[in-house]
Design a protein around this motif. Structure first.
Motif, PDB file in Angstrom:
ATOM      1  N   ASP A   7      -2.548   1.974  -5.630  1.00 27.88           N
ATOM      2  CA  ASP A   7      -2.640   1.829  -4.173  1.00 27.88           C
ATOM      3  C   ASP A   7      -3.707   2.810  -3.713  1.00 27.88           C
ATOM      4  N   TYR A   8      -4.900   2.300  -3.418  1.00 29.82           N
ATOM      5  CA  TYR A   8      -6.028   3.162  -3.097  1.00 29.82           C
ATOM      6  C   TYR A   8      -5.853   3.901  -1.775  1.00 29.82           C
ATOM      7  N   GLU A   9      -5.046   3.382  -0.864  1.00 33.84           N
ATOM      8  CA  GLU A   9      -4.838   4.046   0.421  1.00 33.84           C
ATOM      9  C   GLU A   9      -3.823   5.171   0.339  1.00 33.84           C
ATOM     10  N   HIS A  10      -2.765   4.995  -0.449  1.00 32.09           N
ATOM     11  CA  HIS A  10      -1.664   5.959  -0.472  1.00 32.09           C
ATOM     12  C   HIS A  10      -1.509   6.668  -1.810  1.00 32.09           C
TER      13      HIS A  10
END
Length: 79
Positions: free
Chosen positions: A49-52
């Protein structure tokens, strides 16, 4: 030798093999200690998960020790 199956009666089990000449061989079995006889256990799988930052997801994994049978061949000294 060809693997024929697993015979479970009561609390005991044995693996059954047949030789090329048709003779039957049996090996006593005991419950797998790694999966406690379930044949699988809960493991973790990474999820990107690149955002989180990602996380670990719980998944059921087939036990590599008993190959999913829940039983392993009993060694002579473990009787």
């Amino acid at each position: 030798m060809k693997f024929h199956g697993l015979e479970v009666t009561g609390g005991t089990a044995r693996f059954v093999f047949y030789g090329t000449d048709g003779r039957k061989f049996v090996e006593p079995a005991m419950v797998c200690q790694d999966c406690t006889g379930e044949g699988e256990y809960l493991g973790e799988e990474p999820v990107v998960d690149y955002e989180h930052g990602g996380y670990l997801k719980e998944v059921k994994v087939t036990c590599k020790t008993c190959e999913g049978y829940g039983w392993v061949v009993q060694d002579e000294e473990e009787t």
